[in-house]
Motif scaffolding. Sequence first.
Motif, mmCIF file in Angstrom:
data_model
loop_
_atom_site.group_PDB
_atom_site.id
_atom_site.type_symbol
_atom_site.label_atom_id
_atom_site.label_comp_id
_atom_site.label_asym_id
_atom_site.label_seq_id
_atom_site.Cartn_x
_atom_site.Cartn_y
_atom_site.Cartn_z
ATOM 1 N N ALA A 91 0.837 -1.197 0.000
ATOM 2 C CA ALA A 91 0.000 0.000 0.000
ATOM 3 C C ALA A 91 0.874 1.251 0.000
ATOM 4 N N ALA A 92 0.401 2.273 -0.683
ATOM 5 C CA ALA A 92 1.140 3.531 -0.701
ATOM 6 C C ALA A 92 1.227 4.086 0.716
ATOM 7 N N PRO A 93 2.408 4.470 1.162
ATOM 8 C CA PRO A 93 2.533 4.981 2.532
ATOM 9 C C PRO A 93 1.809 6.304 2.702
ATOM 10 N N ARG A 94 1.239 6.492 3.863
ATOM 11 C CA ARG A 94 0.558 7.753 4.154
ATOM 12 C C ARG A 94 1.548 8.739 4.757
ATOM 13 N N PRO A 95 1.454 10.006 4.369
ATOM 14 C CA PRO A 95 2.372 10.991 4.938
ATOM 15 C C PRO A 95 2.077 11.219 6.412
ATOM 16 N N SER A 96 3.108 11.568 7.152
ATOM 17 C CA SER A 96 2.907 11.862 8.570
ATOM 18 C C SER A 96 2.263 13.220 8.773
ATOM 19 N N ALA A 97 2.333 14.072 7.748
ATOM 20 C CA ALA A 97 1.718 15.396 7.829
ATOM 21 C C ALA A 97 1.096 15.732 6.475
ATOM 22 N N ALA A 98 -0.053 16.386 6.486
ATOM 23 C CA ALA A 98 -0.733 16.782 5.253
ATOM 24 C C ALA A 98 -1.213 18.222 5.406
ATOM 25 N N TYR A 99 -1.067 18.977 4.331
ATOM 26 C CA TYR A 99 -1.405 20.400 4.366
ATOM 27 C C TYR A 99 -2.206 20.769 3.127
ATOM 28 N N VAL A 100 -2.948 21.864 3.246
ATOM 29 C CA VAL A 100 -3.653 22.439 2.119
ATOM 30 C C VAL A 100 -3.264 23.910 2.026
ATOM 31 N N VAL A 101 -2.969 24.381 0.828
ATOM 32 C CA VAL A 101 -2.608 25.780 0.606
ATOM 33 C C VAL A 101 -3.853 26.542 0.184
ATOM 34 N N THR A 102 -4.232 27.531 0.978
ATOM 35 C CA THR A 102 -5.319 28.438 0.626
ATOM 36 C C THR A 102 -4.870 29.853 0.960
ATOM 37 N N GLY A 103 -5.118 30.778 0.061
ATOM 38 C CA GLY A 103 -4.679 32.152 0.285
ATOM 39 C C GLY A 103 -3.175 32.245 0.404
ATOM 40 N N ARG A 104 -2.457 31.333 -0.284
ATOM 41 C CA ARG A 104 -0.994 31.259 -0.306
ATOM 42 C C ARG A 104 -0.398 31.017 1.075
ATOM 43 N N VAL A 105 -1.138 30.296 1.917
ATOM 44 C CA VAL A 105 -0.642 29.871 3.219
ATOM 45 C C VAL A 105 -0.947 28.377 3.373
ATOM 46 N N ALA A 106 0.049 27.609 3.811
ATOM 47 C CA ALA A 106 -0.141 26.176 4.039
ATOM 48 C C ALA A 106 -0.709 25.947 5.436
ATOM 49 N N ARG A 107 -1.829 25.272 5.492
ATOM 50 C CA ARG A 107 -2.495 24.981 6.757
ATOM 51 C C ARG A 107 -2.712 23.468 6.878
ATOM 52 N N PRO A 108 -2.923 22.956 8.084
ATOM 53 C CA PRO A 108 -3.175 21.519 8.232
ATOM 54 C C PRO A 108 -4.375 21.064 7.406
ATOM 55 N N ALA A 157 8.392 27.720 -0.981
ATOM 56 C CA ALA A 157 8.303 28.347 0.333
ATOM 57 C C ALA A 157 6.867 28.386 0.845
ATOM 58 N N VAL A 158 5.897 28.484 -0.091
ATOM 59 C CA VAL A 158 4.487 28.477 0.313
ATOM 60 C C VAL A 158 4.055 27.070 0.708
ATOM 61 N N ALA A 159 4.353 26.100 -0.147
ATOM 62 C CA ALA A 159 3.900 24.734 0.103
ATOM 63 C C ALA A 159 4.652 24.082 1.258
ATOM 64 N N LEU A 160 5.965 24.305 1.304
ATOM 65 C CA LEU A 160 6.815 23.681 2.320
ATOM 66 C C LEU A 160 7.687 24.769 2.952
ATOM 67 N N PRO A 161 7.202 25.442 3.984
ATOM 68 C CA PRO A 161 7.954 26.558 4.570
ATOM 69 C C PRO A 161 9.369 26.199 4.999
ATOM 70 N N TRP A 162 9.658 24.943 5.275
ATOM 71 C CA TRP A 162 11.006 24.564 5.707
ATOM 72 C C TRP A 162 12.041 24.759 4.593
ATOM 73 N N THR A 163 11.573 24.907 3.355
ATOM 74 C CA THR A 163 12.521 25.064 2.236
ATOM 75 C C THR A 163 13.069 26.486 2.109
ATOM 76 N N ARG A 164 12.531 27.417 2.877
ATOM 77 C CA ARG A 164 13.025 28.803 2.779
ATOM 78 C C ARG A 164 14.507 28.850 3.137
ATOM 79 N N GLY A 165 15.274 29.387 2.234
ATOM 80 C CA GLY A 165 16.715 29.492 2.460
ATOM 81 C C GLY A 165 17.484 28.235 2.107
ATOM 82 N N VAL A 166 16.793 27.178 1.675
ATOM 83 C CA VAL A 166 17.461 25.940 1.270
ATOM 84 C C VAL A 166 17.569 25.942 -0.253
#
Length: 415
Positions: free
Chosen positions: A75-92, A325-334
Amino acid sequence: MPEVIVIGAGIAGLACAQRLAQAGVDALVLEARPRIGGRVRTFRPADGGPALELGAQVVHGDRNPAHAVLGPLPAAPRPSAAYVVTGRVARPMGLLVRGANPPWLLEGRLAGYDPAPGGPDAGLSVGDWLAASGAAPAEAATAREWLRQTWAADPDRLDAAGVAAAVRRDGGGRGEFTVPGGLDLLPRALADGLDVRTGTPVRRIAADPGGGVRVVTGDGELTADRAVLAVPPAVVAGGLLAVDGLGPEKTAAAKTLVPGDGFCAVLTLAGPAPETAAVFDADGVGGFVSCRRGRPEVLIVAKSAAAACVREAAGSAVHLAGLLAVALPWTRGVAVVDVETADWAADPYSGGAFCAPGPGTDRAARAWARPLHGPGGRLFFAGEAAVTGRALPWLQGAYADGRRAAQEVLEAGKQ
């Protein structure tokens, strides 16, 4: 001289050739690209990390024929975290569940839409159906983008009855599964033992004066008793492959069966992801974005209008960093150190992602599937486009239609 020439080494073409070979028919497969697999394309990190898919993403269903070809799949593994981007902000992603109509629930309800022919509810687009679903405007807007990413087409151009019928008639079963080592192991398994020639684009198909079919390639001519055209109709509509005697009905069908836009990218970053996450961009900019904990790769899979946005961003380091940076904020500066893309709309041998049920596509698909050249049929047709509106136009649809075309060839050979 082979008995049958199969044109196209995607899933449909290979499934067709495999079935013919199982019946003892001498079949030759010609593929324009330097590789097999069609719209299956796997990316493998240089360090041996987990494979990522730049085309078809998963195996849909526990009864999908891929299980029979490759053996039971996990089975395809499920992510430990899932987010939705609305208004250019990623939320749970859980925020969508709080509403009465999250997009996957509306998608499930759509599958039950079965209007009576000619009835007052017949002929609705998916956009019309959503508007009448009782969903709040924000819920409907999110569902519209969810369905764009599922079907590679705008909901206003999707036939609600066709989408629903394709889902209901799918025999693939439940769940999503992955292929350890990469999805391209499926076409490799199908091609095992077959005579497949890559880098051999077919330019023209014609009836042979001595009987049978004449196939013209860049390297010369081949003849066979019969041939199977297992390439997207867009290849014919775009003029890359001419078919003598195609006729107005099939010519119109090829122009109708236009695949939706699709663009995938694997971005390799300078640092690893802190979590395994999946992101759905409900704003229509980024499609689906995912990463795996401890790995430096980010996968973007975008269809319809979002594909155009990601395609443009991929050409600019600044825009790409902004999307990430919007979808995955941890990528800022990477830093992004490498980008591998698959632009399916720009691929002349694909023309896009796949054909979705739209106005006139069911009739066009049936016309495209009919054989040509004589009462017994000399040229046969196969592929996901031939099942549009009747089955899911994904791996299982292509596989089943390849087998269907092979059976037609075998029956014609008995006449």
